[in-house]
Design a protein around this motif. Sequence first.
Motif, PDB file in Angstrom:
ATOM      1  N   UNK A 396       0.778  -1.253   0.008  1.00 22.57           N
ATOM      2  CA  UNK A 396      -0.101   0.008   0.156  1.00 22.57           C
ATOM      3  C   UNK A 396       1.049   1.176   0.000  1.00 22.57           C
ATOM      4  N   UNK A 397       2.226   1.069  -0.133  1.00 21.30           N
ATOM      5  CA  UNK A 397       3.204   2.315  -0.224  1.00 21.30           C
ATOM      6  C   UNK A 397       3.792   2.397  -1.605  1.00 21.30           C
ATOM      7  N   UNK A 398       3.570   3.314  -2.086  1.00 18.91           N
ATOM      8  CA  UNK A 398       4.518   3.556  -3.549  1.00 18.91           C
ATOM      9  C   UNK A 398       5.847   3.455  -3.312  1.00 18.91           C
ATOM     10  N   UNK A 399       6.283   3.911  -2.408  1.00 19.83           N
ATOM     11  CA  UNK A 399       7.671   3.975  -2.171  1.00 19.83           C
ATOM     12  C   UNK A 399       8.299   2.704  -1.982  1.00 19.83           C
ATOM     13  N   UNK A 400       7.688   2.031  -1.078  1.00 19.70           N
ATOM     14  CA  UNK A 400       7.894   0.553  -0.905  1.00 19.70           C
ATOM     15  C   UNK A 400       8.178  -0.255  -2.215  1.00 19.70           C
ATOM     16  N   UNK A 401       7.037  -0.050  -2.935  1.00 22.93           N
ATOM     17  CA  UNK A 401       6.750  -0.984  -4.101  1.00 22.93           C
ATOM     18  C   UNK A 401       8.229  -0.457  -4.918  1.00 22.93           C
ATOM     19  N   UNK A 402       8.293   0.498  -5.122  1.00 20.49           N
ATOM     20  CA  UNK A 402       9.371   1.129  -6.131  1.00 20.49           C
ATOM     21  C   UNK A 402      10.774   0.855  -5.634  1.00 20.49           C
ATOM     22  N   UNK A 403      10.978   0.584  -4.200  1.00 19.00           N
ATOM     23  CA  UNK A 403      12.070   0.198  -3.615  1.00 19.00           C
ATOM     24  C   UNK A 403      12.502  -1.067  -4.051  1.00 19.00           C
ATOM     25  N   UNK A 404      11.244  -2.286  -4.230  1.00 19.65           N
ATOM     26  CA  UNK A 404      11.350  -3.574  -4.356  1.00 19.65           C
ATOM     27  C   UNK A 404      11.766  -3.743  -5.835  1.00 19.65           C
ATOM     28  N   UNK A 405      11.444  -2.798  -6.728  1.00 17.98           N
ATOM     29  CA  UNK A 405      12.064  -3.137  -8.143  1.00 17.98           C
ATOM     30  C   UNK A 405      13.516  -3.097  -8.077  1.00 17.98           C
ATOM     31  N   UNK A 406      14.191  -2.091  -7.328  1.00 16.14           N
ATOM     32  CA  UNK A 406      15.448  -1.869  -7.110  1.00 16.14           C
ATOM     33  C   UNK A 406      16.060  -2.867  -6.777  1.00 16.14           C
ATOM     34  N   UNK A 407      15.399  -3.717  -5.762  1.00 20.23           N
ATOM     35  CA  UNK A 407      16.022  -4.909  -5.029  1.00 20.23           C
ATOM     36  C   UNK A 407      15.795  -6.206  -6.128  1.00 20.23           C
ATOM     37  N   UNK A 408      14.728  -6.181  -6.895  1.00 20.59           N
ATOM     38  CA  UNK A 408      14.783  -7.034  -7.802  1.00 20.59           C
ATOM     39  C   UNK A 408      15.906  -7.155  -8.872  1.00 20.59           C
ATOM     40  N   UNK A 409      16.401  -5.871  -9.397  1.00 22.94           N
ATOM     41  CA  UNK A 409      17.308  -5.544 -10.362  1.00 22.94           C
ATOM     42  C   UNK A 409      18.654  -6.033  -9.584  1.00 22.94           C
ATOM     43  N   UNK A 410      18.743  -5.824  -8.454  1.00 17.97           N
ATOM     44  CA  UNK A 410      20.269  -5.911  -7.809  1.00 17.97           C
ATOM     45  C   UNK A 410      20.317  -7.514  -7.496  1.00 17.97           C
ATOM     46  N   UNK A 411      19.193  -8.383  -7.173  1.00 16.73           N
ATOM     47  CA  UNK A 411      19.570  -9.625  -7.040  1.00 16.73           C
ATOM     48  C   UNK A 411      19.440 -10.757  -8.129  1.00 16.73           C
ATOM     49  N   UNK A 412      19.308 -10.006  -9.566  1.00 16.33           N
ATOM     50  CA  UNK A 412      19.486 -10.648 -10.627  1.00 16.33           C
ATOM     51  C   UNK A 412      18.095 -11.086 -11.400  1.00 16.33           C
ATOM     52  N   UNK A 413      16.901 -10.789 -10.593  1.00 21.08           N
ATOM     53  CA  UNK A 413      15.862 -11.402 -11.389  1.00 21.08           C
ATOM     54  C   UNK A 413      15.566 -10.677 -12.803  1.00 21.08           C
ATOM     55  N   UNK A 414      15.846  -9.466 -12.785  1.00 23.96           N
ATOM     56  CA  UNK A 414      15.453  -8.827 -14.070  1.00 23.96           C
ATOM     57  C   UNK A 414      16.739  -9.568 -15.432  1.00 23.96           C
ATOM     58  N   UNK A 415      17.690  -9.692 -14.831  1.00 30.43           N
ATOM     59  CA  UNK A 415      18.549 -10.460 -15.784  1.00 30.43           C
ATOM     60  C   UNK A 415      18.280 -11.915 -16.172  1.00 30.43           C
TER      61      UNK A 415
END
Length: 462
Positions: A396-415
Amino acid sequence: MENTFTDLSHINVRGGDGGAGCMSFRREAFVPKGGPDGGDGGRGGDVIVEADPQLSSLIDYRYKHHFRAERGTHGQGARRHGRDGEDLVLRVPVGTVVRELDPQTQTPSYDIADLTQPGERVVVAPGGAGGRGNIHFVTSVRRAPAFAEKGEPAREHWIELEMKLMADAALVGMPSVGKSSIIARISAARPKIADYPFTTLVPNLGVARAANGQSFVAADVPGLIEGASEGRGLGHQFLRHIERTALILHVVDVTGGYEGRDAVEDYEVINDELASYAAELAARPQIVVANKCDLPGTEEAVRRLREVADRDGHQFFAVSAATGAGLDALVSSCAAEVARLRAEAAPSAPVVDLSERWERERERRDRQIRIIREERHAWRATGAQIERMVIQTDWENDEAVAYLQHRFARCGLDDALAKAGAVTGDEVRILELAFTYEGKDAAPDYDELPDEDDTLSEGEVE
């Protein structure tokens, strides 16, 4: 065949959940723009399995199968961190093997630890990390982060405890002196019993329990003969089992058996064979047991045998496996002696923790990301690490959701998605949630956020 008593228990373990981090801002008189001051949530307690030399069985896990550690408490404002949950220690006998069970088949997947020394321990269900408060998400451009992490949920899984306990006491003596009959009387073991020599060809084990609740594991070792220490018969094989026990119960047939042997001579022969095979066996604690004392004409043999046992400093008991006479006192004395020997063997050195190796393996498995195409433009992503990220996010927090996208990129999910063939606009499913894939270079810029744990920086793809 190893001289071990095997018992199995399957139990479900779960560490404590981590407490949630707090989203809070400093509020004081005359400080109109106080900064973030949300505290971290406490870490959940671990479930630990520890080898205890005072235990002889897994009876504590026969009827209770679910074990939970305490959860951490939530963080609060004014930088007050939550309290960590208490660890839960499960005590098992020395010689217990701990294995991970497959959640579908309930069959062992791999060994977690083999607890062979008193005091060894291993964490089998680590507690969840506490969520970070909003004080951790301050950057040069984001002075007032309005989100915090939820606590990490602990993992719940089934493990197998297999006890391979060495016998505490070994019943030794000539063939057909009644060792199998005695162990059948004092425990639930049901060995083959017959009136001919060498009926017992492999050791039989049973748990004997005294009236005061003390217990010990007894082994009925096949009969020895003169020359066993030189390998006559199966001497070396049988003597090998005696080496691994703490107490010797020396059983003597005071009737002399079919051959009319002399009880004292039998006693001396067996002790000579023990000393010849391994010098330390001669000094091992020994209890002399005169069996078949219910039969007439045995009084003189009992008297003479008692004298030599006293001379050698051994306890002496006259018993009858047929009637049970004297066995209760024998079991009580054996249990007390075994308890004393266990206490002497208790570790004085610091407790040995075997968790590190298993924890490294667990973290490696957690970092693995598996991508499966479920539909033409829909993908399923699984992996313990990315699933925890989703659960820890406040949706329910837009900032938290945006931060999750950053974590996905860092852990290799996007790759991993790009490597699997995902294209912009595809649906990505994690647990019960669905996301739109925007390409591996579309993650928001959070470069100024503090670095996370190194474990989040390495993506692995199956």
